[in-house]
Design an enzyme around this catalytic site. Structure first.
Site, PDB file in Angstrom:
ATOM      1  CB  SER A 166      -0.961  -0.038   1.190  1.00 33.34           C
ATOM      2  OG  SER A 166      -1.997   0.903   1.036  1.00 33.34           O
ATOM      3  CD  GLU A 171      -5.051  -3.583  -3.834  1.00 28.67           C
ATOM      4  OE1 GLU A 171      -5.092  -3.542  -2.600  1.00 28.67           O
ATOM      5  OE2 GLU A 171      -4.077  -4.017  -4.469  1.00 28.67           O
ATOM      6  CG  HIS A 220      -5.828  -2.381   0.631  1.00 26.04           C
ATOM      7  ND1 HIS A 220      -4.936  -2.254  -0.398  1.00 26.04           N
ATOM      8  CD2 HIS A 220      -5.401  -1.510   1.595  1.00 26.04           C
ATOM      9  CE1 HIS A 220      -4.020  -1.359  -0.089  1.00 26.04           C
ATOM     10  NE2 HIS A 220      -4.266  -0.897   1.123  1.00 26.04           N
TER      11      HIS A 220
END
Length: 493
Positions: A195, A320, A412
């Site tokens: 991320s 995500e 995610h």
């Protein structure tokens, strides 16, 4: 009689540190952990908005048995990974996990992990980031703490820019100077992150000033910021108005950390009406194009050949940010798609092309489409742009299609416990659902180990055959080579 802990000591340039031996489950390997070793002085007082300053040496043995302080204060509730906050001022520290402490002849490859959290949250103290599985496989592992949010990345007149980036550089310099004492090889360093951490390592890959500090890059769901100068100044002005101080170093230094955090959170709140702007313009706090450390957006830098000598693996999960809108599915189903997607400023032709390329997602409903569009614009298009910008530079692409049985999506952060092979870690099943497949962890972790050791994760490189890559999914098709795995984002490029 209780057996005393098995301590182990290593000499660093600043002083001696004491760590702890642990057994690695399922193997005969022992791993040593050294936690909270400072690589710079505490960024408080006159150092609060300064570049990181070298740590003062210590005369005695320093215990490195507990996690050091973290820049994250409290739990902001925005990550899906257990990332505890640890109180204290000395937040610029590293954790080192090694199977060969003190063996300066071991020369093992090194993985340096930079945590995510949108550049405003996250913690190197996560139990998921424990490097014991990498140690089992002959890799020394390091995690780095850095300043977050406005303190780390806000534009402040009179203060050095990109202080969080400077923290990364200082941490990597520490690795270069000290990792040999922990059994690592400073000439075989791979930087990795997920991320914002994935964005961090891509940012470093595009920085000429960072090239001597690492030799390979593994970016999981990388979220680049590349904040434009005018946007950075505008956010700083809003912060100053909210806090009632001048937008200067003296002004912001006069305000407590708690008040700065409160203002930052207030000005950074997101909802569906503002999501389109954030997705198009990127995160408001993060590495900024400052004309000094970062002279141009990362993709431009990569296209001009910066970092071309370094192998890169990058990829994303299929969904995500689908979770961000899942709880609104019943409301979103009644909004026409053209209206629902209007904040993203897609032309009619782009919208039609995108929906046509994503028919399976459209069939799952409007919330799935919105979640996939946010995912594609923030993460998956970046994978393609970065791979294309690199040209012939060695680049491998993957995607994660394994769907959490809890969220029914490849959400995610779902790749992190597989990457670290820590499926027995705390609250993993809260993200993956019960009984996540060990075979998938074996495949994803093995690819990472292979890349750290050899510079090749084991599948066809995008740079050799454009649009090629691999998809990781549920068994039995745990790892499958594919072509065009990111074709569904083409309309957005």
């Amino acid at each position: 009689m209780t057996e005393s802990p098995a301590y182990v000591e290593v000499q660093t340039r600043a002083g001696r540190v004491r760590g702890l031996w642990r057994d690695v489950a399922g193997s005969s390997v022992r791993s040593a952990s050294f936690l909270g070793i400072p690589f710079a002085q505490a960024p408080v007082g006159e150092l609060r908005f300064a570049a990181p300053r070298a740590v003062e040496p210590w005369p005695d043995v320093r215990d490195a048995l507990e996690q050091g302080a973290t820049a994250q204060r409290g739990d902001p509730g925005i990550t899906l990974i257990p990332e505890p906050s640890v109180a204290g001022d000395s937040t610029l520290n590293v954790n080192v996990f090694t199977p060969a402490p003190g063996d300066t002849t071991a020369k093992l490859p090194v993985l340096v992990w930079i945590h995510g959290g949108g550049y405003v949250a996250g913690s190197p103290a996560s139990p998921w980031y424990d490097g014991r599985a990498f140690n089992r496989d002959g890799v020394v592992t390091v995690s780095i703490g850095y300043r977050l949010g406005f303190d780390g990345f806000g534009h402040i007149d009179g203060a050095p820019s990109n202080r969080g980036v400077r923290d990364w550089l200082a941490g990597l310099e520490w690795v270069q100077q000290n990792i040999t004492a922990f059994g690592g090889d400073p000439s075989r360093v791979t930087i990795a992150g997920q991320s914002a951490g994935g964005g961090a390592v891509l940012t470093l890959l595009g920085m000429p000033a960072a090239q001597h500090l690492f030799h390979g890059v593994y970016a999981l769901s990388g979220a680049l910021a590349d904040v434009a100068p005018e946007r950075a100044r505008a956010f700083s002005a809003k912060m100053a108005r909210e806090l009632g101080v001048p937008a200067t170093r003296d002004g912001f230094s006069s305000v407590s950390e708690e008040d700065v955090l409160a203002a930052q959170r207030k000005l950074s709140q997101l909802d569906l009406s503002s999501m389109g702007e954030t997705v198009d313009e990127g995160l408001g706090l993060g590495p900024a194009v400052d004309g000094d450390l970062i002279t141009r957006p990362t993709a431009q830098s990569l296209a001009q050949g910066v970092g071309a000598d370094k192998p890169l693996v990058l990829g994303a999960t299929d969904d995500e940010f689908s979770m961000a809108v899942q709880d609104q599915a019943s409301k979103l189903r009644w909004i026409p798609l053209a209206l629902l997607l209007r904040p993203f400023k897609l032309t009619s032709a782009v919208r039609r092309g995108y929906l046509a390329a994503n028919r399976p997602v459209v069939a799952r409903g409007h919330a799935a489409v919105l979640g996939r569009l946010i995912t594609d614009k923030m993460f998956r298009t970046g994978v393609v742009r970065t791979a294309r910008a690199r040209g012939a530079a060695p680049t491998w692409v993957y995607r994660i299609a394994f769907r959490s049985t809890k969220f029914d999506a490849a959400v995610h952060c779902i790749d992190v416990p597989f990457f670290f092979d820590c499926l027995d870690g705390p609250v993993v099943d809260a993200l993956t659902g019960p009984h996540p497949p060990q075979a998938l962890a074996d495949a994803i972790h093995a690819a990472a180990v292979a890349f750290v050791k050899t510079g090749d994760p084991g599948w066809t490189a995008w740079s050799a055959v454009p649009d090629s890559g691999v998809v990781f999914s549920a068994p039995p098709a745990t790892q499958t080579e594919e072509t065009g795995g990111f074709a569904s984002v083409e309309a957005l490029l």
